[in-house]
Write a protein that holds these residues in place. Structure first.
Motif: not given
Ligand SMILES: [Zn+2]
Ligand SMILES: [Zn+2]
Ligand SMILES: [Zn+2]
Ligand SMILES: [Zn+2]
Length: 453
Positions: A215-217, A236-243
């Motif tokens: 995941c790039p984040i 992306f991870h869903r949690a990472c993109l939401d954050s």
């Protein structure tokens, strides 16, 4: 209801209102007020009409001509919907002019400006009722007046659990077109990607990083977490993109800065992770089974090579030696327990023999004294005198008899060591030391034989 005829005379499209989406309450009231004003002006004589500057003026907005009440109402409705103002309850026209009017400030938050206080008590009472009704409506539906666009996504897209194998769009459902967008005053939003287009985007993304990039984040690999694919083909991870979206407060891809992207929940990373894990488990199991079979085969089948044959025989011999050593070890353990039991029995026998010999020795002491010896011991005790105290109770051995007392004198006991005690005191002392088989004189600590004097 059809639009009045004077609209058609100004080269405006004759649109049936039944086909249009419902306008916001404020825009609808404004449109009706403009139409009523226009009818009043049309009914007046030509010389008494006020100058219609707003009706005659034309300006170009996009590729459409504005300047009519319909166009202005459509434009106002579009802005009200895009800023979510139609979710706010707006008081009537009379109350708006005098009471606080809601508007959207520069930072997008809803604010109020207080107007001059109304002096009419009936209007003030009506405005109070309107405010109470507005507060009650907001309490009934507290989430409807929020202006955060990220909060407008439906519940199924924000917190609900998805079926693990079913892909789903994470964007809120598309809003219906406003009247301004249908009339062409405002550009229409771009159409959403279809399932086939999403497949193309997914293939493009998987071919680019071969499905192994993290995941790039957060730089963590994709395992069983939810995975989000953007329409710009970045993963992306869903949690990472939401954050990330909560942090920047706008939609912008962290890699390519693409705005207004679409999101889709996919499970390619989870499928790949589970497939890799299952492959490793199966490989390990097959390897273990093969190894067991090969070891059994080698144990039962001697090799043809002469050098290997000698080592095979050595291994078999060492196996038998190990079995024999284990057997001997087991038997030695049994022998040890047998010897330990014999030691215990021997110790018990020794204790019994010691006790018996001690009793026998005391009997021998009692039997060895003769009458002459007792006479000698008695004379030795008489030489010492009977004026001393009993060493046990520290009382006189022969107290002086009291006048008139009929109580008999205390009995005395003579020991073989020539010490004299009260008979009762010595009996109590022997009873106190009852667990001892051999009693000793309390004065000289020698074994004794006793007689009554
Ligand atoms: Zn991540
Ligand atoms: Zn991107
Ligand atoms: Zn005594
Ligand atoms: Zn003594």
């Amino acid at each position: 209801m059809s639009v009045p005829a004077f609209h058609a005379t100004r080269n405006e499209p004759n649109v049936q209102s039944n086909n249009l989406p419902p306008l916001a309450p404020a825009a609808e009231r404004l449109r009706r007020a403009l139409i009523d004003d226009r009818r009043i002006v049309e009914s007046l004589p030509q010389d008494r009409r006020p100058p219609l500057i707003s009706f005659q003026r034309r300006s170009k907005i996009g590729n459409a001509w504005a300047g009519s009440s319909l166009y202005s109402a459509a434009l106002q409705d579009h802005f009200a919907r895009s800023l979510s103002l139609h979710r706010v309850t707006v008081p009537s026209n009379a109350v708006i002019s005098r009471q606080s009017a809601p508007f959207v400030s520069g930072n997008g938050r809803l604010s109020t400006v207080l107007a001059k206080p109304c002096l009419d008590p009936r209007k003030r009472q009506r405005a109070k009722w309107e405010r109470e009704k507005d507060i009650a409506n907001r309490r009934k539906s507290p989430g409807k007046t929020l202006l955060d666009p990220l909060q407008h996504a439906p519940l199924a897209c924000r917190g609900a659990q998805f079926n693990d194998e079913k892909e789903a769009s994470l964007d809120p459902p598309a809003k219906p077109l406003t009247l301004a967008q249908r009339l062409g005053i405002v550009a229409r939003p771009p159409p959403r990607l279809t399932s086939d287009e999403w497949e193309i985007v997914k293939d493009l993304s998987l071919k680019r990083d071969n499905g192994v990039d993290p995941c790039p984040i957060c730089q963590e690999p994709f395992t069983t977490e939810h995975q989000v694919l953007l329409s710009c083909s970045h993963l992306f991870h869903r949690a990472c993109l939401d954050s990330y979206e909560r942090y920047v407060q706008k939609k912008s891809c962290p890699l390519c800065r693409e705005a207004n992207y679409e999101k889709r929940l996919i499970f390619e990373g989870k499928k790949r992770y589970l497939h890799t894990a299952a492959t490793i488990i199966q490989k390990t199991w097959r390897m273990w089974v093969k190894r067991r079979r090969y070891q059994t085969y080698r144990k039962n089948h001697p090799p043809n090579d002469r050098r290997l044959l000698s080592s095979w025989h050595m291994e078999r011999l060492s196996d038998y030696t190990d079995i024999l050593a284990q057997q001997v070890h087991f038997e030695s353990q049994e022998l040890q327990s047998f010897l330990r039991e014999m030691d215990n029995t021997l110790a018990q026998s020794r204790t019994t023999i010691n006790e018996t010999s001690a009793k026998f020795a005391s009997l021998q002491v009692k039997a060895c004294l003769t009458q002459e010896e007792w006479d000698e011991i008695t004379s030795r005790a008489c030489e010492r005198g009977l004026e001393d105290d009993c060493a046990i109770c520290i009382m006189p051995l022969c107290p002086a008899p009291k006048a008139g007392s009929k109580r008999p004198a205390k009995q005395l006991t003579l020991l073989s060591c020539s010490h004299i005690f009260h008979a009762q005191c010595l009996k109590c002392l022997e009873k106190f030391d009852n667990n001892l088989h051999v009693h000793a004189c309390p004065v000289c600590r020698t074994e004794y034989e006793r007689i009554l004097l």
